[in-house]
Scaffold this motif. Structure first.
Motif, PDB file in Angstrom:
ATOM      1  N   VAL A  13       0.834  -1.211   0.000  1.00  0.00           N
ATOM      2  CA  VAL A  13       0.000   0.000   0.000  1.00  0.00           C
ATOM      3  C   VAL A  13       0.864   1.255   0.000  1.00  0.00           C
ATOM      4  CG1 VAL A  13      -1.665   1.315   1.354  1.00  0.00           C
ATOM      5  CG2 VAL A  13      -1.954  -1.150   1.068  1.00  0.00           C
ATOM      6  N   ILE A  17       0.816   4.128  -2.784  1.00  0.00           N
ATOM      7  CA  ILE A  17       0.516   5.512  -2.420  1.00  0.00           C
ATOM      8  C   ILE A  17       1.666   6.430  -2.812  1.00  0.00           C
ATOM      9  CG2 ILE A  17       0.207   7.063  -0.452  1.00  0.00           C
ATOM     10  CD1 ILE A  17      -1.467   4.920   0.866  1.00  0.00           C
ATOM     11  N   GLY A  21       0.838   9.020  -5.357  1.00  0.00           N
ATOM     12  CA  GLY A  21       0.786  10.304  -4.658  1.00  0.00           C
ATOM     13  C   GLY A  21       1.748  11.316  -5.237  1.00  0.00           C
ATOM     14  N   ALA A 133      -4.185  10.029   1.565  1.00  0.00           N
ATOM     15  CA  ALA A 133      -3.174   8.973   1.699  1.00  0.00           C
ATOM     16  C   ALA A 133      -3.194   8.370   3.110  1.00  0.00           C
ATOM     17  CB  ALA A 133      -1.796   9.530   1.388  1.00  0.00           C
ATOM     18  N   ALA A 136      -6.063   6.152   3.402  1.00  0.00           N
ATOM     19  CA  ALA A 136      -5.785   4.902   2.673  1.00  0.00           C
ATOM     20  C   ALA A 136      -4.888   3.981   3.498  1.00  0.00           C
ATOM     21  CB  ALA A 136      -5.145   5.216   1.323  1.00  0.00           C
ATOM     22  N   VAL A 137      -3.898   4.570   4.174  1.00  0.00           N
ATOM     23  CA  VAL A 137      -3.006   3.760   5.010  1.00  0.00           C
ATOM     24  C   VAL A 137      -3.780   3.137   6.175  1.00  0.00           C
ATOM     25  CG1 VAL A 137      -1.034   3.852   6.574  1.00  0.00           C
ATOM     26  CG2 VAL A 137      -0.928   5.020   4.376  1.00  0.00           C
TER      27      VAL A 137
END
Length: 422
Positions: A13, A17, A21, A133, A136-137
Motif C-alpha cells: 500500500v 501511495i 501520490g 493517503a 488509505a493507510v
C-alpha cells in the motif's frame, strides 16, 4: 505469520501511495500553476478589450473608471500612447505571475498576481492528498489486520487439528473458513481423520473378535488336553485325544488366519463346496465331553449328506459359538438339526433354556448387546462370519431359542466386469 501479512500488505500500500501520490502532486502542481497563468492572461486580454473600447468611444482612461474592472488580489498597469500610465489594484510583494497583452491602438496591459496565492492553493491541495493517503493507510492497516486474522486463525486451527490427528484423536472437526485453499486442506484432514478412525475401529474390532473367537477353540483344546491327562495310562486313548487336539490346533490356526484376512478386506471370502455333515459331526465330538460333564446331551438329526458352500472353518466357528452359548446360557438337550429349504442348506441349533429376552429380539446380533452379562460379541462375530461367504445367521424363535444358519448349496459364479467398447 500475522505480523508478516500485515507488514507485506502495508508495504504494498505504501509503495502504491508513494508512486501515485507523487505523480498526483506533480500533476496538480502543474495544473494549478497553469490555471493561475491562464487566469492572469485572460484578465489582461479582457482589460485590453475594455481599454480598446474606451479609446474608440473617446472615454476617459483613468484609475477611477478602470479600477473596478480588475479582479481582487491582482495588479494591472495600463499604458496608452499619449495618456499617463494607469495602475490598478495593489502591487504584489515578492515573486509574481504576470502577463502582458497589446491592443490595436498601441495600448498595452500588464496583469500581475502574487505567486504566494498559487503556493497556498498548492499547499491546500497537498494537504488534501496527504489526508487521503493517511486514510488509505489506515484502511490498509484495518484490512491487513482483518485478512491476517482471517488467514492466521484458520491456519492455527488446522495446525491444532493436525496435532490432534497425530496424537490419536481421529474425530473430524468439519470446520470451514471461506477460503478455498484452506477449506481444501480442511477437507483432506477430515478425510484422513475418517480413514484413520476406520482403521482404528477395525484394529479394535479385530482385537475384540480375536479375543472372543480364540476363546472357544482354546476352551475345547483345554478340555482335550485334560482328557489326555485323565487317560494317560491308555496309549490308544492318548493318541486319539492328541490327534483331536492337533485338529483343534489346526482349526485355531485357521481362525487366526481368517481374522487377519477379514481385517484386511472383509469382502475377501474363500467359499468352497464342502461336506456339511462332517463339520457338524466334528463340532458334536468336540463339545460332547463338555456337555457330558454338565449332565447334558448334544444330538445331531435331520437331512444327511448335505453339501454347502462356505468356508468350513468359519462355519465350524459359527456352530461352535451357538453350541457354546447353549452350554453357558441354555438348558437341557442341545439339538443340531439340518434341513433343506429352496437352494439353501439350513442348520438349526436349539435347546430347552429360557431363550432370548423379549426386549432383545433381533438385537441379540448387535455388538455389545447381551442379555446374560457376557461380552455381546459372539453372535455378532458369528453373523459376520456367516455373511462373509454369502450365508446368514438368524434367530427363528426366542423361547425356546432356535438359531438357524443358512448356507448356499451351489457356488454362484461371479459376473465378469462388463467391458465398455468405445
Amino acid at each position: 505469520m500475522r505480523r508478516r501479512l500485515i507488514s507485506s500488505t502495508l508495504a504494498v500500500v505504501l509503495v502504491v501511495i508513494a508512486v501515485f501520490g507523487i505523480s498526483l502532486v506533480i500533476v496538480e502542481t502543474r495544473t494549478i500553476q497553469s490555471s493561475a497563468q491562464d487566469g492572469v492572461q485572460s484578465e489582461a486580454v479582457r482589460l485590453v478589450g475594455v481599454v480598446e473600447n474606451r479609446i474608440n468611444a473617446k472615454e476617459a482612461l483613468d484609475a477611477r473608471h478602470l479600477d473596478p474592472l480588475i479582479s481582487n488580489g491582482r495588479f494591472a498597469v495600463v499604458r496608452v500612447p499619449g495618456h499617463p500610465e494607469v495602475r490598478l489594484g495593489d502591487r504584489p510583494h515578492g515573486a509574481a505571475i504576470s502577463s502582458t497583452q497589446s491592443g490595436d491602438s498601441g495600448e498595452t496591459v500588464t496583469v500581475e498576481e502574487a505567486r504566494s496565492k498559487v503556493s497556498q492553493q498548492i499547499g491546500r491541495t497537498l494537504l488534501v492528498i496527504l489526508a487521503v493517503a493517511l486514510l488509505a493507510v489506515l484502511a490498509a492497516v484495518a484490512l491487513a489486520v482483518r485478512q491476517a486474522r482471517r488467514l492466521a486463525s484458520p491456519l492455527t486451527d488446522l495446525a491444532e487439528t493436525a496435532e490432534r490427528l497425530g496424537s490419536g484423536d481421529p474425530r473430524p472437526r468439519h470446520r470451514r473458513y471461506g477460503v478455498p485453499e484452506l477449506d481444501r486442506i480442511a477437507d483432506v484432514l477430515d478425510a484422513s481423520a475418517e480413514r484413520i478412525g476406520r482403521m482404528l475401529t477395525a484394529e479394535r474390532r479385530l482385537a475384540a473378535d480375536a479375543s472372543h473367537q480364540l476363546r472357544t477353540p482354546l476352551t475345547a483344546l483345554s478340555m482335550r488336553l485334560e482328557e489326555i491327562v485323565a487317560t494317560a495310562q491308555d496309549k490308544e486313548a492318548v493318541k486319539e485325544e492328541a490327534t483331536i487336539a492337533l485338529g483343534q490346533v489346526e482349526r485355531l490356526t485357521d481362525v487366526v488366519q481368517r481374522l487377519l484376512t477379514n481385517s484386511r478386506d472383509p469382502r475377501s471370502g474363500s467359499a468352497v463346496d464342502f461336506d456339511l455333515d462332517e463339520v457338524i459331526r466334528q463340532q458334536v465330538e468336540e463339545w460332547r465331553p463338555a456337555y457330558q460333564s454338565e449332565g447334558r446331551s448334544l444330538v445331531f438329526s435331520g437331512t444327511r449328506s448335505l453339501r454347502a458352500v462356505g468356508t468350513p472353518g468359519a462355519v465350524a466357528q459359527v456352530l461352535a459359538t451357538l453350541i457354546e452359548n447353549s452350554l453357558m446360557h441354555g438348558a437341557g438337550t442341545v439339538a443340531l438339526h439340518t434341513r433343506v429349504t429352496g437352494n439353501q442348506a439350513v442348520v438349526e441349533v436349539s435347546d430347552d433354556g429360557p431363550g432370548v429376552p423379549p426386549d432383545l429380539g433381533a438385537r441379540v446380533f448387535e455388538r455389545a448387546v447381551s442379555g446374560r452379562n457376557s461380552t455381546g460379541l459372539g453372535l455378532a462375530v458369528a453373523r459376520d462370519l456367516a455373511e462373509a461367504d454369502g450365508g446368514r445367521l438368524e434367530l427363528l424363535q426366542q423361547r425356546p431359542p432356535v438359531f438357524a444358519l443358512f448356507l448356499a448349496q451351489e457356488i454362484v459364479p461371479r459376473r465378469p466386469p462388463e467391458q465398455i467398447i468405445a
